[in-house]
Enzyme design. Structure first.
Site, PDB file in Angstrom:
ATOM      1  N   TYR A 194      38.224  47.204  52.888  1.00  0.00           N
ATOM      2  CA  TYR A 194      37.532  48.362  52.305  1.00  0.00           C
ATOM      3  C   TYR A 194      36.711  49.064  53.399  1.00  0.00           C
ATOM      4  O   TYR A 194      36.244  50.176  53.203  1.00  0.00           O
ATOM      5  CB  TYR A 194      36.555  47.967  51.188  1.00  0.00           C
ATOM      6  CG  TYR A 194      37.111  47.129  50.053  1.00  0.00           C
ATOM      7  CD1 TYR A 194      38.481  47.021  49.816  1.00  0.00           C
ATOM      8  CD2 TYR A 194      36.255  46.438  49.193  1.00  0.00           C
ATOM      9  CE1 TYR A 194      38.973  46.241  48.777  1.00  0.00           C
ATOM     10  CE2 TYR A 194      36.736  45.664  48.156  1.00  0.00           C
ATOM     11  CZ  TYR A 194      38.092  45.561  47.957  1.00  0.00           C
ATOM     12  OH  TYR A 194      38.558  44.781  46.929  1.00  0.00           O
ATOM     13  N   ASP A 216      30.652  43.431  45.739  1.00  0.00           N
ATOM     14  CA  ASP A 216      31.983  42.978  46.129  1.00  0.00           C
ATOM     15  C   ASP A 216      32.514  43.911  47.215  1.00  0.00           C
ATOM     16  O   ASP A 216      32.694  45.106  46.991  1.00  0.00           O
ATOM     17  CB  ASP A 216      32.914  43.024  44.907  1.00  0.00           C
ATOM     18  CG  ASP A 216      34.295  42.468  45.211  1.00  0.00           C
ATOM     19  OD1 ASP A 216      34.461  41.233  45.149  1.00  0.00           O
ATOM     20  OD2 ASP A 216      35.203  43.274  45.530  1.00  0.00           O
ATOM     21  N   HIS A 237      42.263  37.562  50.541  1.00  0.00           N
ATOM     22  CA  HIS A 237      42.432  38.768  49.708  1.00  0.00           C
ATOM     23  C   HIS A 237      43.737  38.760  48.899  1.00  0.00           C
ATOM     24  O   HIS A 237      43.800  39.279  47.796  1.00  0.00           O
ATOM     25  CB  HIS A 237      42.368  40.025  50.583  1.00  0.00           C
ATOM     26  CG  HIS A 237      41.890  41.233  49.855  1.00  0.00           C
ATOM     27  ND1 HIS A 237      41.059  42.169  50.418  1.00  0.00           N
ATOM     28  CD2 HIS A 237      42.113  41.674  48.597  1.00  0.00           C
ATOM     29  CE1 HIS A 237      40.812  43.120  49.534  1.00  0.00           C
ATOM     30  NE2 HIS A 237      41.443  42.843  48.426  1.00  0.00           N
ATOM     31  N   GLN A 271      40.304  36.144  42.164  1.00  0.00           N
ATOM     32  CA  GLN A 271      39.984  37.529  41.750  1.00  0.00           C
ATOM     33  C   GLN A 271      41.289  38.273  41.495  1.00  0.00           C
ATOM     34  O   GLN A 271      42.091  38.453  42.403  1.00  0.00           O
ATOM     35  CB  GLN A 271      39.155  38.233  42.837  1.00  0.00           C
ATOM     36  CG  GLN A 271      38.634  39.570  42.364  1.00  0.00           C
ATOM     37  CD  GLN A 271      37.789  40.304  43.406  1.00  0.00           C
ATOM     38  OE1 GLN A 271      38.207  41.344  43.907  1.00  0.00           O
ATOM     39  NE2 GLN A 271      36.616  39.786  43.727  1.00  0.00           N
ATOM     40  N   ASN A 274      44.289  37.577  43.929  1.00  0.00           N
ATOM     41  CA  ASN A 274      45.683  37.990  43.703  1.00  0.00           C
ATOM     42  C   ASN A 274      46.658  36.837  43.925  1.00  0.00           C
ATOM     43  O   ASN A 274      47.770  37.041  44.430  1.00  0.00           O
ATOM     44  CB  ASN A 274      46.042  39.176  44.608  1.00  0.00           C
ATOM     45  CG  ASN A 274      45.147  40.372  44.365  1.00  0.00           C
ATOM     46  OD1 ASN A 274      45.014  40.819  43.230  1.00  0.00           O
ATOM     47  ND2 ASN A 274      44.504  40.883  45.408  1.00  0.00           N
ATOM     48  N   GLY A 302      31.590  46.805  42.893  1.00  0.00           N
ATOM     49  CA  GLY A 302      32.517  46.808  44.028  1.00  0.00           C
ATOM     50  C   GLY A 302      32.468  48.128  44.756  1.00  0.00           C
ATOM     51  O   GLY A 302      32.249  49.180  44.146  1.00  0.00           O
ATOM     52  N   TYR A 318      39.083  42.213  38.300  1.00  0.00           N
ATOM     53  CA  TYR A 318      38.945  43.626  38.703  1.00  0.00           C
ATOM     54  C   TYR A 318      39.876  44.431  37.808  1.00  0.00           C
ATOM     55  O   TYR A 318      40.743  43.867  37.116  1.00  0.00           O
ATOM     56  CB  TYR A 318      39.216  43.837  40.204  1.00  0.00           C
ATOM     57  CG  TYR A 318      40.635  43.620  40.662  1.00  0.00           C
ATOM     58  CD1 TYR A 318      41.623  44.565  40.453  1.00  0.00           C
ATOM     59  CD2 TYR A 318      41.001  42.466  41.338  1.00  0.00           C
ATOM     60  CE1 TYR A 318      42.931  44.381  40.880  1.00  0.00           C
ATOM     61  CE2 TYR A 318      42.306  42.263  41.772  1.00  0.00           C
ATOM     62  CZ  TYR A 318      43.266  43.218  41.536  1.00  0.00           C
ATOM     63  OH  TYR A 318      44.553  43.025  41.949  1.00  0.00           O
ATOM     64  N   GLY A 319      39.665  45.741  37.780  1.00  0.00           N
ATOM     65  CA  GLY A 319      40.488  46.572  36.880  1.00  0.00           C
ATOM     66  C   GLY A 319      40.200  46.280  35.420  1.00  0.00           C
ATOM     67  O   GLY A 319      40.996  46.609  34.531  1.00  0.00           O
TER      68      GLY A 319
END
Ligand SMILES: NC(=O)c1ccc[n+]([C@@H]2O[C@H](COP(=O)([O-])OP(=O)(O)OC[C@H]3O[C@@H](n4cnc5c(N)ncnc54)[C@H](OP(=O)(O)O)[C@@H]3O)[C@@H](O)[C@H]2O)c1
Length: 311
Positions: free
Chosen positions: A51, A46, A117, A173, A152, A20, A201-202
């Site tokens: 971003y 990603d 997103h 995601q 999310n 990412g 993620y994370g």
């Protein structure tokens, strides 16, 4: 042979590890670091509108001398955070098509996967999330999008778009690692029921962001040591967490701005390394004894957290 991709429910394949370009310095260095990741063998990038790395993502593929078809690209529809109120600014429904066309123009191609997103991309109001998903479905029918998914999303957000949907999202995601497992169980059940893959993620939060490392610290150390002996290579705790994600059939969306660590991520992606089933089970079981989330966003709003300690 250990697979390097998973199959999505729309029949397409997705590389199980992504690099990412929103983490640390990767945002500013998305072009050069993207090329380093691709040169190292990573084949999934990603990116996202907010971003501001879509242009550099397309350029990094060219700079690496690769055809677009060799690299899987995920992007996401914008939701800007107001610098004044710090709340998410939704995208008016009538602007969604133009907004997505902006992504395609910046990338220079249609991304393999395109996500909402977060649920607040849709304007507040009854039925708007469903209307936003319908636009995604229409764009897919028109060939302007390929695979479509979400990010999310809580259980209620997924249920809102599934109601009357012609296409189910292929992925959600989310922040996903052993310390979010107890909280996310209802969401994971819903996703499993509909074949919606987890994109994590994370995922390295237990070793990078938890203040002490928590109860998995020694477990991960021990497993990393066993794998290092077994495979004769330096396998660190980050690799163990990524292999745990793979064992969960979760796409690992990770990152690094450090060439040596980018190389390590590429190595994990391409390796045959595997955890034993008992190790996978132990990481899950121990992970579920606490609840710890790094990205605090809305995932805990109207989605109750378990009564567990953070440490
Ligand atoms: N959908 C969303 O809302 C959302 C939210 C957050 C993130 N994301 C996506 O997910 C990507 C990754 O997010 P993340 O940063 O949370 O992922 P992460 O995998 O938890 O953490 C990435 C960090 O791990 C470090 N790292 C990499 N390999 C390592 C190793 N072997 N040992 C120790 N540290 C290592 C890197 O630091 P160094 O650079 O120092 O190597 C990097 O800062 C983002 O870039 C973005 O594309 C999406």
């Amino acid at each position: 042979m250990s697979p390097t991709s998973f199959t999505l429910h729309d029949g397409t394949s997705i590389p199980w590890l992504a690099w990412g370009n929103a983490t640390g310095t990767t945002k500013e260095r998305a072009l050069d670091d993207g090329k380093i990741a691709l040169d190292a063998g990573i084949r999934h990038i990603d990116t996202a509108q907010n971003y501001q790395t879509e242009v550099q993502t397309g350029q990094s593929i060219q700079k690496a001398g690769l055809e677009k078809s060799a690299v899987y690209v995920t992007s996401k529809c914008m939701s800007l955070k107001s610098t004044v109120t710090h709340s998410w600014a939704p995208v008016p429904l009538e602007d969604v098509r133009a907004s997505i066309q902006g992504s395609l123009d910046k990338l220079g191609f249609v991304p393999d996967l395109y996500l909402i997103h977060n649920p607040f991309v849709a304007p507040r109001g009854e039925g708007n999330l469903k209307k936003l998903w319908k636009i995604f479905e229409e764009l897919k029918d028109e060939g302007k999008l390929k695979s479509i998914g979400v990010s999310n999303f809580r259980p209620q957000d997924i249920e809102a778009i599934l109601d009357g949907a012609r296409y189910k999202p292929v992925v959600n995601q989310i922040e996903f690692h052993p310390y979010t497992l107890a909280h996310l169980e209802p969401l994971l059940e819903l996703q499993a029921k509909h074949g919606i893959l987890i994109e994590s993620y994370g995922g390295l939060t237990p070793i990078l962001r938890h203040p002490t490392g928590g109860p998995l610290k020694q477990v991960l150390e021990r497993i990393a040591l066993r794998l290092t002996h077994k495979y004769g290579e330096g396998i660190d705790q980050a690799a163990v967490l990524l292999l745990w994600l793979k064992a969960q059939r979760a796409v690992a969306v990770t990152a690094s701005g450090n060439p040596e660590r980018i190389g390590k991520l590429a190595k994990v992606y391409q390796s045959e390394w595997e955890l034993d089933p008992e190790e996978v089970e132990e990481i899950s079981r121990v992970g579920k004894t606490i609840h710890y989330r790094h990205y605090r966003i809305h995932m805990e709003e109207d989605f109750p957290i378990p009564d567990l300690p953070q440490q």
